[in-house]
Each structure stands twice: as C-alpha cells, then as structure tokens.
Design a protein around this motif. Structure first.
Motif, PDB file in Angstrom:
ATOM      1  N   GLY A 183      21.219  45.688  20.410  1.00 15.89           N
ATOM      2  CA  GLY A 183      20.762  45.107  21.670  1.00 15.89           C
ATOM      3  C   GLY A 183      21.167  45.923  22.887  1.00 15.89           C
ATOM      4  O   GLY A 183      21.314  45.386  23.986  1.00 15.89           O
ATOM      5  N   LEU A 184      21.368  47.227  22.721  1.00 11.49           N
ATOM      6  CA  LEU A 184      21.796  48.094  23.827  1.00 11.49           C
ATOM      7  C   LEU A 184      20.763  48.098  24.958  1.00 11.49           C
ATOM      8  O   LEU A 184      19.595  48.431  24.744  1.00 11.49           O
ATOM      9  CB  LEU A 184      22.005  49.526  23.322  1.00 11.49           C
ATOM     10  N   GLN A 185      21.249  47.746  26.142  1.00 11.08           N
ATOM     11  CA  GLN A 185      20.391  47.788  27.323  1.00 11.08           C
ATOM     12  C   GLN A 185      21.204  48.257  28.511  1.00 11.08           C
ATOM     13  O   GLN A 185      22.375  47.891  28.662  1.00 11.08           O
ATOM     14  CB  GLN A 185      19.851  46.395  27.616  1.00 11.08           C
ATOM     15  N   GLY A 186      20.601  49.081  29.338  1.00 11.03           N
ATOM     16  CA  GLY A 186      21.305  49.607  30.498  1.00 11.03           C
ATOM     17  C   GLY A 186      20.846  48.946  31.785  1.00 11.03           C
ATOM     18  O   GLY A 186      19.738  48.437  31.882  1.00 11.03           O
ATOM     19  N   GLU A 187      21.735  48.966  32.768  1.00 10.25           N
ATOM     20  CA  GLU A 187      21.411  48.440  34.100  1.00 10.25           C
ATOM     21  C   GLU A 187      22.032  49.454  35.056  1.00 10.25           C
ATOM     22  O   GLU A 187      23.225  49.751  34.945  1.00 10.25           O
ATOM     23  CB  GLU A 187      22.104  47.080  34.236  1.00 10.25           C
ATOM     24  N   GLY A 188      21.239  50.020  35.938  1.00  7.85           N
ATOM     25  CA  GLY A 188      21.778  51.044  36.836  1.00  7.85           C
ATOM     26  C   GLY A 188      21.796  52.414  36.204  1.00  7.85           C
ATOM     27  O   GLY A 188      22.523  53.307  36.634  1.00  7.85           O
ATOM     28  N   LEU A 189      20.990  52.604  35.152  1.00  6.72           N
ATOM     29  CA  LEU A 189      20.856  53.916  34.507  1.00  6.72           C
ATOM     30  C   LEU A 189      19.400  54.386  34.635  1.00  6.72           C
ATOM     31  O   LEU A 189      18.478  53.566  34.635  1.00  6.72           O
ATOM     32  CB  LEU A 189      21.234  53.836  33.027  1.00  6.72           C
ATOM     33  N   ALA A 190      19.216  55.699  34.733  1.00  8.72           N
ATOM     34  CA  ALA A 190      17.877  56.234  34.985  1.00  8.72           C
ATOM     35  C   ALA A 190      16.927  56.028  33.803  1.00  8.72           C
ATOM     36  O   ALA A 190      15.733  55.798  33.998  1.00  8.72           O
ATOM     37  CB  ALA A 190      17.968  57.725  35.327  1.00  8.72           C
ATOM     38  N   TYR A 191      17.447  56.129  32.576  1.00  6.63           N
ATOM     39  CA  TYR A 191      16.580  56.041  31.400  1.00  6.63           C
ATOM     40  C   TYR A 191      16.971  54.839  30.538  1.00  6.63           C
ATOM     41  O   TYR A 191      18.152  54.497  30.451  1.00  6.63           O
ATOM     42  CB  TYR A 191      16.667  57.341  30.580  1.00  6.63           C
ATOM     43  N   PRO A 192      15.997  54.206  29.898  1.00  9.16           N
ATOM     44  CA  PRO A 192      16.303  53.006  29.108  1.00  9.16           C
ATOM     45  C   PRO A 192      17.136  53.324  27.869  1.00  9.16           C
ATOM     46  O   PRO A 192      17.048  54.417  27.310  1.00  9.16           O
ATOM     47  CB  PRO A 192      14.911  52.505  28.700  1.00  9.16           C
ATOM     48  N   LEU A 193      17.947  52.377  27.461  1.00  9.33           N
ATOM     49  CA  LEU A 193      18.730  52.521  26.232  1.00  9.33           C
ATOM     50  C   LEU A 193      18.015  51.806  25.092  1.00  9.33           C
ATOM     51  O   LEU A 193      17.183  50.930  25.319  1.00  9.33           O
ATOM     52  CB  LEU A 193      20.119  51.901  26.393  1.00  9.33           C
ATOM     53  N   SER A 194      18.347  52.208  23.868  1.00  8.13           N
ATOM     54  CA  SER A 194      17.895  51.445  22.710  1.00  8.13           C
ATOM     55  C   SER A 194      18.987  51.544  21.653  1.00  8.13           C
ATOM     56  O   SER A 194      20.036  52.146  21.902  1.00  8.13           O
ATOM     57  CB  SER A 194      16.564  51.997  22.194  1.00  8.13           C
ATOM     58  N   ASP A 195      18.772  50.947  20.499  1.00 12.15           N
ATOM     59  CA  ASP A 195      19.810  50.984  19.468  1.00 12.15           C
ATOM     60  C   ASP A 195      19.763  52.326  18.752  1.00 12.15           C
ATOM     61  O   ASP A 195      19.310  52.446  17.616  1.00 12.15           O
ATOM     62  CB  ASP A 195      19.626  49.821  18.492  1.00 12.15           C
ATOM     63  N   PHE A 196      20.258  53.364  19.455  1.00 16.54           N
ATOM     64  CA  PHE A 196      20.205  54.741  18.972  1.00 16.54           C
ATOM     65  C   PHE A 196      20.795  54.897  17.574  1.00 16.54           C
ATOM     66  O   PHE A 196      21.818  54.304  17.261  1.00 16.54           O
ATOM     67  CB  PHE A 196      21.014  55.660  19.894  1.00 16.54           C
ATOM     68  N   ASN A 197      20.158  55.744  16.784  1.00 15.01           N
ATOM     69  CA  ASN A 197      20.704  56.077  15.473  1.00 15.01           C
ATOM     70  C   ASN A 197      21.434  57.408  15.499  1.00 15.01           C
ATOM     71  O   ASN A 197      22.383  57.625  14.778  1.00 15.01           O
ATOM     72  CB  ASN A 197      19.572  56.200  14.437  1.00 15.01           C
ATOM     73  N   ASN A 198      20.919  58.325  16.297  1.00 16.07           N
ATOM     74  CA  ASN A 198      21.453  59.680  16.287  1.00 16.07           C
ATOM     75  C   ASN A 198      22.251  59.929  17.571  1.00 16.07           C
ATOM     76  O   ASN A 198      21.947  59.361  18.618  1.00 16.07           O
ATOM     77  CB  ASN A 198      20.289  60.671  16.156  1.00 16.07           C
ATOM     78  N   TRP A 199      23.270  60.779  17.463  1.00 17.57           N
ATOM     79  CA  TRP A 199      24.175  60.989  18.584  1.00 17.57           C
ATOM     80  C   TRP A 199      23.467  61.461  19.846  1.00 17.57           C
ATOM     81  O   TRP A 199      23.862  61.117  20.945  1.00 17.57           O
ATOM     82  CB  TRP A 199      25.241  62.030  18.239  1.00 17.57           C
ATOM     83  N   TRP A 200      22.472  62.322  19.690  1.00 19.69           N
ATOM     84  CA  TRP A 200      21.887  62.969  20.872  1.00 19.69           C
ATOM     85  C   TRP A 200      20.996  62.024  21.663  1.00 19.69           C
ATOM     86  O   TRP A 200      20.730  62.251  22.835  1.00 19.69           O
ATOM     87  CB  TRP A 200      21.092  64.221  20.475  1.00 19.69           C
ATOM     88  N   GLN A 201      20.562  60.921  21.026  1.00 12.97           N
ATOM     89  CA  GLN A 201      19.532  60.095  21.666  1.00 12.97           C
ATOM     90  C   GLN A 201      19.985  59.419  22.957  1.00 12.97           C
ATOM     91  O   GLN A 201      19.173  59.122  23.815  1.00 12.97           O
ATOM     92  CB  GLN A 201      19.020  59.037  20.677  1.00 12.97           C
ATOM     93  N   GLY A 202      21.285  59.194  23.090  1.00 16.83           N
ATOM     94  CA  GLY A 202      21.764  58.527  24.300  1.00 16.83           C
ATOM     95  C   GLY A 202      22.365  59.494  25.308  1.00 16.83           C
ATOM     96  O   GLY A 202      22.960  59.073  26.297  1.00 16.83           O
ATOM     97  N   THR A 203      22.206  60.791  25.064  1.00 12.79           N
ATOM     98  CA  THR A 203      22.789  61.771  25.991  1.00 12.79           C
ATOM     99  C   THR A 203      21.877  61.993  27.193  1.00 12.79           C
ATOM    100  O   THR A 203      20.699  61.651  27.168  1.00 12.79           O
ATOM    101  CB  THR A 203      23.055  63.130  25.296  1.00 12.79           C
ATOM    102  N   LEU A 204      22.446  62.572  28.240  1.00 13.96           N
ATOM    103  CA  LEU A 204      21.696  63.035  29.409  1.00 13.96           C
ATOM    104  C   LEU A 204      21.050  61.918  30.227  1.00 13.96           C
ATOM    105  O   LEU A 204      20.039  62.123  30.874  1.00 13.96           O
ATOM    106  CB  LEU A 204      20.642  64.075  28.993  1.00 13.96           C
ATOM    107  N   ASN A 205      21.652  60.745  30.209  1.00 14.06           N
ATOM    108  CA  ASN A 205      21.227  59.686  31.101  1.00 14.06           C
ATOM    109  C   ASN A 205      21.932  59.891  32.440  1.00 14.06           C
ATOM    110  O   ASN A 205      22.774  60.780  32.563  1.00 14.06           O
ATOM    111  CB  ASN A 205      21.605  58.319  30.510  1.00 14.06           C
ATOM    112  N   GLU A 206      21.627  59.078  33.443  1.00 15.44           N
ATOM    113  CA  GLU A 206      22.393  59.179  34.688  1.00 15.44           C
ATOM    114  C   GLU A 206      22.409  57.870  35.461  1.00 15.44           C
ATOM    115  O   GLU A 206      21.487  57.055  35.370  1.00 15.44           O
ATOM    116  CB  GLU A 206      21.909  60.336  35.564  1.00 15.44           C
ATOM    117  N   ALA A 207      23.505  57.708  36.209  1.00  8.88           N
ATOM    118  CA  ALA A 207      23.674  56.499  37.012  1.00  8.88           C
ATOM    119  C   ALA A 207      22.762  56.580  38.228  1.00  8.88           C
ATOM    120  O   ALA A 207      22.586  57.643  38.810  1.00  8.88           O
ATOM    121  CB  ALA A 207      25.126  56.371  37.446  1.00  8.88           C
ATOM    122  N   THR A 208      22.203  55.435  38.595  1.00  7.01           N
ATOM    123  CA  THR A 208      21.332  55.425  39.777  1.00  7.01           C
ATOM    124  C   THR A 208      22.092  54.950  41.022  1.00  7.01           C
ATOM    125  O   THR A 208      21.639  55.170  42.130  1.00  7.01           O
ATOM    126  CB  THR A 208      20.110  54.515  39.544  1.00  7.01           C
ATOM    127  N   GLY A 209      23.238  54.333  40.837  1.00  7.09           N
ATOM    128  CA  GLY A 209      23.983  53.820  42.001  1.00  7.09           C
ATOM    129  C   GLY A 209      25.489  53.919  41.809  1.00  7.09           C
ATOM    130  O   GLY A 209      25.967  54.768  41.051  1.00  7.09           O
TER     131      GLY A 209
END
Lengths: 204, 204
Positions: free
Chosen positions: A161-187
């Motif tokens: 149920g991974l969900q982000g708030e205040g992040l540039a790109y949406p999260l999901s229930d990543f399986n692989n390490w790289w999938q959640g990299t390179l996001n960024e804070a918007t505030g």
C-alpha cells in the motif's frame, strides 16, 4: 527526521569526507569504532570510547595501546557493525548513527545498509549517514523533513500500500530496488503511507 | 565465470582504480559512456564510441565536440545505465560489462546493481566489475570459477532451494541482503543450486 544521537558507530567503509557526517562524528557523545576504523579515527586526531570487532583489521600498535577499550568479539554469524550495535544496546543506547558504513566492498555496503531494517525490528533507532545522504529505516506511515527538490529514494522491504504525499513521482509496491529511486520532495516535508517496512534515502 | 565482453558501459559512479576493471576497460572493443562519465574517460586519454544520457552531467565542451556520438535520450522512467544497455541491445550486443556503476550516491549504487537482474530477465548477459569484485546475476543452478579462500556473497532475488557446493558456509533461502554475505570458496570452483534468481558477488 531529526533524532538525538546517543552514540555513533564508525564503520570500516570509507572515512567520511562530507561536512554533515564529519560534524555528527565530531559532536557524538559516544563513539564506537568497528575494528580497523579505529586506526583511521585516531589518525584523524580522535580517540574512540570503544573498539569492537574480531581484531583482524586493527593495527597491532593500537590494539596494544588501547587494550582497555578494545572489546574483541569473535562471532562468525554477525559482522562488526552488528556487534557494535549490540554492544550499545546492552548499554541501553537505542538512538544510534552509523557513519562509514558504505564505500569500499559493495557486498559489505549492501549488507550494512540492509541490517538497518533488522535493527529497527529489534526496537532500535539506527540511521546511517553517508557522504551523500541519510538512510532511514521506516515502518508504516511516516513523515520526513525535506526541502523542495531534495532527492529521495525509497527501497521496499515488504511494505504494501505504498503511497507518497509531497513527492514528485507516485509510489507503488516496488519489487526491485531501483524502482523507488530518483524521486524528489516537492515541499518542506513529505509523507509515506504504507503498511510494513521500507528504507528511505534522503540525498543532502 | 569467463565471458567475452562485446561492450563496456562506463557509468557515472567512481572511475575505476583497480587494475582488473581498468584492464577490461582498456581492452573493450566498444565503450559507451553514461553522460558525464565521458568527461572522466576523455580526461584519462580515451575516446568513447558512444555517449548516452540526458546530457545533464556532460560538459558543454565535450557535448559540442562529440555531438556525433552523443545520443541524448530523455526518459524519466529509466536511468542512464539502462539507456546504455538498451542502446547496445538494439545493436545486437548482449554480452556487456558495466564499470563505474558503484561509488558516489548509494541509492544509485543500489539501483544500478539491482538492474542487473532485470537485464538478465531480458536475455542479456550483463555483469558489473567494481574496484572490489564482480557482480554476476544468476538463475537456477550455476557453476563459478574461484580460488580457495576467495570471498563470495550471495544476494537472493526470490530464488528457492538455495544450496552451495564448494562454499565454506551453508546457503539458505535468505530474506535479507546481509545473510548471504561473507561466504568463501573452498576450492577452484563453487556451485550454487537453486530455482530462481540470485546475484553473486565474487571479491577479487
């Protein structure tokens, strides 16, 4: 994101060069060095409160000179970082910062990073500060301080149920390490909603 | 463990300093640099065959001078390493060695390492050589060359029935990254029996 550090563990990876970890190390109320890391620490003009390890990388000179603070723990089942964490836990110290846990051998780097999740499981608050950012082991919904545009990576350790708030790109229930990299804070802060464990890396 | 390298990708991590990756880089029949890694490569006296990336870290000087070999690929969904792999795959190159994929930001290091598993899934043979050893993405039962006492770490990516032959410590279906680290070969080769994917790191 702020946390009082009761003790710093200086690991056997690269000695820090970024002002942030150097500052945390300088202001630490208690410093445990993992084996040979003590040689580096002493070379930089400091004296650790304790040295933990099996003694295979500490110089014989420092081993002799600092015999009173050297706690030799031979245990093939854990590494020096975990020995240091347990040593601090036995003293009642629960808020711990690891510095020098990355760099050099990549298998050690991977091992040391993933162990943060185990320490959290044991009820300890153990973070790792590198020359590039902070690793924060996290569980369920958590809020983090940031600045707009600050780069953030999320590594999933079984959370759903991974969900982000205040992040540039949406999260999901990543399986692989790289999938959640390179996001960024918007505030000025961001929040991660989830059930279960994940690891957050906040780039300086 | 031996593999003919059709192309080397030089990543944006630390430029290699160990003779092993430096040699592979020197003898590579074809070299693709990820963005700013081209600046480093050129500074060391070489000229890449191609430069791949979104162009945000390549110097404007080299960007202009090497415009004919610079392939700008803007894609927020993948990183420069994967862009380079796909560029080579489109040329029919399947045996690829990545150098400079680790060091610097740890989230990039983790991402780059884990992507090896995805490339294997796509039918490519992509390995990573660092200053400390070789990462070999593996599947099912595989045999590896080694020398007695050579240090080996195994990271599980969902494999089951993991069993070692010619390794000092027993394997199991590890859940956490650190659990398979710090093993070692007992002879001239070792074998891993498993069903599914895992990643082997062989220390030099």
């Amino acid at each position: 994101m702020n946390m009082t550090t009761e003790a710093v563990i200086l690991g056997n990876g690269d000695y820090p060069s970024h002002p942030y970890p150097l500052n945390v190390l300088r202001q630490a109320p208690y410093v445990v060095c993992c084996d040979g890391a003590a040689d580096e620490y002493i070379r930089h003009g400091f004296l650790p409160d304790a040295i933990i390890g099996d003694g295979d990388s500490l110089s014989s000179e420092n081993r002799e000179k600092l015999a009173t603070i050297f706690h030799q723990i031979k245990d093939q089942e854990t590494n020096d970082q975990t020995k240091a964490v347990r040593f601090l836990k036995a003293q009642g110290k629960r808020q711990i910062t690891i510095i020098g846990g990355t760099g050099k051998r990549e298998d050690h780097t991977l091992g040391n990073i993933s162990l943060l999740m185990d320490y959290m499981q044991e009820g300890l608050q153990v973070r790792m500060i590198t020359d590039y950012g902070i690793f924060i082991p996290s569980c369920d919904t958590q809020r983090f301080d940031a600045h707009p545009g600050q780069q953030v990576s999320i590594f999933n350790f079984g959370a759903t149920g991974l969900q982000g708030e205040g992040l540039a790109y949406p999260l999901s229930d990543f399986n692989n390490w790289w999938q959640g990299t390179l996001n960024e804070a918007t505030g000025e802060e961001f929040c991660i909603h989830a059930t279960g464990k994940y690891l957050v890396f906040i780039n300086f």
